[in-house]
Design a protein around this motif. Structure first.
Motif, PDB file in Angstrom:
ATOM      1  N   SER A 133       0.306  -1.045   0.000  1.00  0.00           N
ATOM      2  CA  SER A 133      -0.174  -0.141   0.082  1.00  0.00           C
ATOM      3  C   SER A 133       0.766   1.591  -0.247  1.00  0.00           C
ATOM      4  N   ASP A 134       1.974   1.006   0.309  1.00  0.00           N
ATOM      5  CA  ASP A 134       3.340   2.175   0.576  1.00  0.00           C
ATOM      6  C   ASP A 134       3.247   2.638  -1.227  1.00  0.00           C
ATOM      7  N   TYR A 135       3.137   1.909  -2.399  1.00  0.00           N
ATOM      8  CA  TYR A 135       2.810   2.165  -3.544  1.00  0.00           C
ATOM      9  C   TYR A 135       1.920   2.330  -4.191  1.00  0.00           C
ATOM     10  N   ILE A 136       0.297   1.680  -4.036  1.00  0.00           N
ATOM     11  CA  ILE A 136      -0.734   2.126  -4.658  1.00  0.00           C
ATOM     12  C   ILE A 136      -1.910   2.172  -4.212  1.00  0.00           C
ATOM     13  N   GLY A 137      -1.312   2.624  -3.288  1.00  0.00           N
ATOM     14  CA  GLY A 137      -2.462   2.919  -1.992  1.00  0.00           C
ATOM     15  C   GLY A 137      -3.457   2.200  -1.634  1.00  0.00           C
ATOM     16  N   THR A 138      -4.355   2.119  -0.117  1.00  0.00           N
ATOM     17  CA  THR A 138      -4.666   1.288   0.526  1.00  0.00           C
ATOM     18  C   THR A 138      -5.777   0.898   0.146  1.00  0.00           C
ATOM     19  N   GLY A 139      -6.972   0.387   0.146  1.00  0.00           N
ATOM     20  CA  GLY A 139      -8.065  -0.732  -0.117  1.00  0.00           C
ATOM     21  C   GLY A 139      -7.471  -1.398  -1.992  1.00  0.00           C
ATOM     22  N   TRP A 140      -6.525  -1.561  -2.011  1.00  0.00           N
ATOM     23  CA  TRP A 140      -6.113  -2.904  -3.540  1.00  0.00           C
ATOM     24  C   TRP A 140      -6.879  -4.025  -2.676  1.00  0.00           C
ATOM     25  N   THR A 141      -7.465  -4.285  -1.610  1.00  0.00           N
ATOM     26  CA  THR A 141      -7.155  -6.005  -1.071  1.00  0.00           C
ATOM     27  C   THR A 141      -9.324  -5.276   0.042  1.00  0.00           C
ATOM     28  N   SER A 142      -9.892  -6.258  -0.033  1.00  0.00           N
ATOM     29  CA  SER A 142     -11.169  -5.637   0.912  1.00  0.00           C
ATOM     30  C   SER A 142     -11.220  -6.343   2.213  1.00  0.00           C
ATOM     31  N   ALA A 143      -9.076  -7.158   2.470  1.00  0.00           N
ATOM     32  CA  ALA A 143      -9.340  -6.714   4.293  1.00  0.00           C
ATOM     33  C   ALA A 143      -9.339  -5.841   4.767  1.00  0.00           C
ATOM     34  N   SER A 144      -9.044  -5.708   6.126  1.00  0.00           N
ATOM     35  CA  SER A 144      -9.482  -4.498   7.175  1.00  0.00           C
ATOM     36  C   SER A 144      -7.730  -4.019   6.511  1.00  0.00           C
ATOM     37  N   LEU A 145      -7.903  -2.242   7.040  1.00  0.00           N
ATOM     38  CA  LEU A 145      -6.546  -1.765   6.556  1.00  0.00           C
ATOM     39  C   LEU A 145      -5.498  -2.167   7.916  1.00  0.00           C
TER      40      LEU A 145
END
Length: 363
Positions: A133-145
């Motif tokens: 997520s450092d590179y493509i941002g958060t929310g790229w999965t359905s998992a919790s942050l």
């Protein structure tokens, strides 16, 4: 007088022997023959010419070549190449395939992504220990942050993301759901493709442009990434696959240019986690005491391919796309085609039988 002559003759003899001894001492020592090994050969980047060597020159068993080729053709093979120290020893096309026909690498192409990840890290664009997520941002999965932020780039390359592999190989957020904490579970999954997004974002280029400029064009490969459903699959000629295999066998160098950092490549072709010891960064490793396979959580005892040399490591793709690399024998072996038997995700019994026949040729 006789006594004097006798004494003088002894003195003269003594001087003569001393001089002879000194002369002998000054002779150069017998030289030990120096065995000069053939250097590794690299085909020209801007040409399809490729030097060859013969089975007889290598003292291989020529009578075992035709049985090997017959078996390959029977098992739906389209192309087969053996390189020794970079030179072509065997190159055959069958079942309607030609030297200019493209074919898909399937999951054997995962190792192309590994190579480019090593290049990107060497250029300080990415760090494999950083979270995705450092590179493509958060929310790229359905998992919790909290759980998503556990997933590092290294987890993508090691198949230890912890995401649910039972949902298929889709990589949209809804298809990437939490199953276990990253690093605690090995499962073969298409989520590795997210490392391509990481590299594209970090380099401010498209994945294809970065791949072409940093790897493909530098070793004279042809081919292209083609979106086939969810996966991004590489297609090329067999010789292009052989060029990549040669680059890896040469510890990431092409002629005198270091393209993939050697320390990274050593890491990539070693066990990278403590769950599946026969797996590196998208490379399969022979010679280990246990291994795991796609689509199962079972651990199997023994080596991945018992008939193959222990130091062999390989890129394996669906329906028996193969890159075998054997450092101890200076070999790169390529197989493209349809499934030898039934459809498979990577490894099959075909690998072991094929290596039994290769051994009859090269031993």
């Amino acid at each position: 007088m006789n006594r004097l002559l006798y004494i003088l003759s002894l003195v003269f003899l003594s001087l003569f022997m001393n001089c002879a001894s000194e002369a002998i001492d000054e002779l150069p020592p017998e030289e030990t023959p120096i065995i000069v090994e053939d250097p590794l050969y690299f085909p020209p980047i801007n040409s399809d010419t490729w030097e060859t060597t013969t089975i007889s020159e290598l003292n291989w068993n020529a009578d075992q070549l035709q049985p090997l080729l017959d078996y390959l053709e029977e098992k739906n093979t389209k192309s087969f190449i053996i390189l020794h120290k970079g030179k072509i020893v065997v190159e055959n096309y069958m079942n309607g395939h030609t030297a200019t026909s493209p074919w898909y690498w399937a999951s054997a192409g995962k190792t192309l992504t590994t190579a480019v990840a090593g290049i990107a890290q060497d250029e300080n664009l990415i760090n494999l220990n950083s979270k995705v997520s450092d590179y493509i941002g958060t929310g790229w999965t359905s998992a919790s942050l909290e759980k998503e932020n556990l997933i590092t780039c290294k987890d993508l390359l090691s198949m230890t993301s912890g995401l649910d592999d039972t949902l298929g190989d889709g990589i949209t957020p809804s298809e990437l759901q939490y199953f276990a904490d990253a690093g605690t579970r090995w499962a073969y999954h298409g989520v590795f493709l997210k490392i391509q997004d990481v590299i594209a974002s970090a380099s401010n280029q498209t994945w294809d442009d970065y791949f072409n400029s940093k790897l493909k064009n530098r070793i004279g490969m042809t081919g292209a990434w083609i979106q086939t459903g969810n996966p991004n699959v590489f297609w090329s000629t067999t010789r292009s696959m052989a060029r990549f295999g040669l680059l890896i066998a040469a510890n990431g160098t092409w002629e005198t240019t270091q393209i993939i950092p050697e320390p990274f490549l050593n890491e990539a072709t070693s066990t990278t986690q403590n769950i599946n010891e026969a797996y590196g960064y998208l490379w399969w490793l022979n010679g280990k005491s246990t291994y795991r396979l796609p689509q199962t959580q079972l651990e199997f005892s023994g080596e991945l391919v018992p008939n193959a040399p222990q130091d062999m490591y390989c890129a394996l793709g669906k329906n028996d796309q193969k890159i075998y690399i054997v450092p101890s024998r200076d070999l790169v072996i390529i197989r493209m085609g349809n499934a030898a038997d039934g459809d498979n995700f990577a490894l099959s019994d075909f690998d072991n039988v094929l290596w039994g026949k290769i051994n009859l040729l090269i031993d």
